[in-house]
Design an enzyme around this catalytic site. Structure first.
Site, short mmCIF file in Angstrom:
data_model
loop_
_atom_site.label_atom_id
_atom_site.label_comp_id
_atom_site.label_asym_id
_atom_site.label_seq_id
_atom_site.Cartn_x
_atom_site.Cartn_y
_atom_site.Cartn_z
N LYS A 187 -10.76 15.39 27.90
CA LYS A 187 -12.05 15.93 27.44
C LYS A 187 -11.83 16.91 26.27
O LYS A 187 -10.71 17.37 26.03
CB LYS A 187 -12.75 16.65 28.60
C1 LIG Z 1 -20.26 11.16 31.87
C2 LIG Z 1 -19.30 11.61 32.92
N1 LIG Z 1 -19.77 11.99 34.11
C3 LIG Z 1 -18.93 12.43 35.08
C4 LIG Z 1 -17.57 12.49 34.90
C5 LIG Z 1 -16.70 12.94 36.02
O1 LIG Z 1 -15.82 13.93 35.67
P1 LIG Z 1 -14.38 14.04 36.38
O2 LIG Z 1 -13.57 12.88 35.96
O3 LIG Z 1 -13.85 15.35 35.91
O4 LIG Z 1 -14.65 14.04 37.86
C6 LIG Z 1 -17.04 12.11 33.67
C7 LIG Z 1 -15.59 12.19 33.41
O5 LIG Z 1 -14.88 11.33 33.12
C8 LIG Z 1 -17.92 11.63 32.66
O6 LIG Z 1 -17.44 11.22 31.48
#
Ligand SMILES: Cc1ncc(COP(=O)(O)O)c(C=O)c1O
Length: 356
Positions: free
Chosen positions: A179
């Site tokens: 990210k």
């Molecule tokens: C649009 C979106 N929502 C939710 C998530 C979930 O985040 P994480 O992977 O930190 O749980 C991500 C991450 O990849 C995402 O890109």
């Protein structure tokens, strides 16, 4: 190969981690508290609550907004599956509506049509680092008394008419390794609502306010100070990282001619978590990906299958048809746009894409 993502890990991150190790206090502590303060400032809100991932941020944000069994939450199918899963974790039903082909984001007109007496919340996803049409969504929420939980997982630093992502509803961010700001794994909830913030803090730590007295069922979704230390070092450089992404995207947009390039409307600050082109007109996207990869250009397809078409989700939401999302899922390719690209990298990407 020019990679699709390359985390910025420098001396600041290494030193920050070593300091935590030397302190002997690895779990959630002072660095997490400082990271929360700084994150809240960056998003222009009163509170930030650190957690283990974007997924757990979304899960807790929904619960703290009163979403649960029997409720419906309207969201986009064109997203990472975690958006929809977080709704399912609360016992609520995701209601998928179609997207705007120009922005890749949820179409407010479709949202308005999908509201029922069971709708409790709207979850806009600011995909690729570009915010949804928040005025239109807020108007729908106001009309029907709905909560807004922003999936800003890809959108730290983005803004809509000067308002930062995460400041327009309860904001949820991912700090996953690729990210724009990362902590390896991690997440953050942002809000100016004291009650929502307090509920999230309790949910994160087994429903506790006072040690070993549990007022509600909660989780262990605590961030470690190791992750917070990395996140703090990254946050110091957010503006620099974002400026580089924006310059890279501007260059790609000015030079790429062979495919549909992303647009940015007036009043939106795009932070380019992904730079996503569309290989339209019946051309073979997967062949284009192969051609680019063979030429040394890393790519990503975010996302090849919309949420409503995932195997297990079909049993939950039925045979929904969302033609725009389904078409874009076959056309999109994300290209490298990260801050570590050189001018030579950018020129190589442009040359290969224009050869498609
Ligand atoms: C649009 C979106 N929502 C939710 C998530 C979930 O985040 P994480 O992977 O930190 O749980 C991500 C991450 O990849 C995402 O890109």
């Amino acid at each position: 190969m020019i990679p699709i993502a390359k985390p910025m890990i420098g001396d600041a991150e290494k030193q920050a981690v070593m300091e935590v190790l030397d302190s002997g206090m690895l779990a959630q502590g002072p660095r997490t508290a400082r990271f929360e303060e700084r994150f809240a400032q960056a998003c222009g809100v009163k509170h930030a609550i650190a957690t283990t991932s974007g997924t757990t941020a979304l899960h807790m944000a929904l619960l703290a907004n009163g979403v649960g069994a029997g409720d419906e939450v309207i969201t986009t199918p064109f997203t990472f599956i975690a958006s929809a899963n977080s709704i399912l974790f609360t016992g609520a039903q995701p209601v998928f509506v179609d997207i705007d082909p120009e922005t890749f984001n949820i179409d407010p007109e479709q949202v308005a049509k999908a509201v029922t007496p069971r709708t409790r919340a709207i979850m806009p996803v600011h995909l690729y680092g570009y915010m949804c049409d928040m005025d239109a969504l807020q108007a729908i929420a106001d009309r029907h008394g709905l909560k807004i939980v922003e999936d800003a997982c890809q959108a730290i630093g983005a803004a809509y008419h000067g308002k930062p992502a995460g400041s327009l509803g309860t904001g949820c961010f991912s700090l996953y390794a690729t990210k724009n700001v990362m902590s390896g794994e991690g997440g953050m909830i942002t809000t100016s609502d004291d009650a929502v913030a307090e509920k999230c803090r309790m949910l994160r730590n087994h429903g506790m306010k006072r040690r070993y007295y549990h007022d509600m069922l909660g989780f262990n979704f605590r961030m470690t100070d190791l992750c917070a230390a990395i996140g703090l070092a990254q946050l110091d450089r957010l503006e620099d990282f974002t400026a580089r992404r924006r310059a890279n995207a501007a260059y790609l947009n000015s030079k790429i001619e062979s495919v549909i390039t992303p647009t940015v409307k007036d009043g939106y600050r795009h932070v380019w978590h992904q730079y996503t082109i569309r290989v339209g007109g019946g051309r073979d996207r997967d062949a284009a990906v192969r051609q680019l990869n063979e030429a040394g250009i890393g790519t990503g397809v975010f996302y090849p299958v919309p949420a409503h078409r995932q195997e297990y989700m079909r049993d939950i939401v039925g045979a929904v048809q969302l033609p725009v999302a389904e078409q874009l899922a076959e056309e999109v390719i994300s290209l490298p746009v990260h801050p570590q690209l050189s001018q030579a990298d950018l020129d190589a990407i442009v040359a290969e894409v224009n050869r498609l």
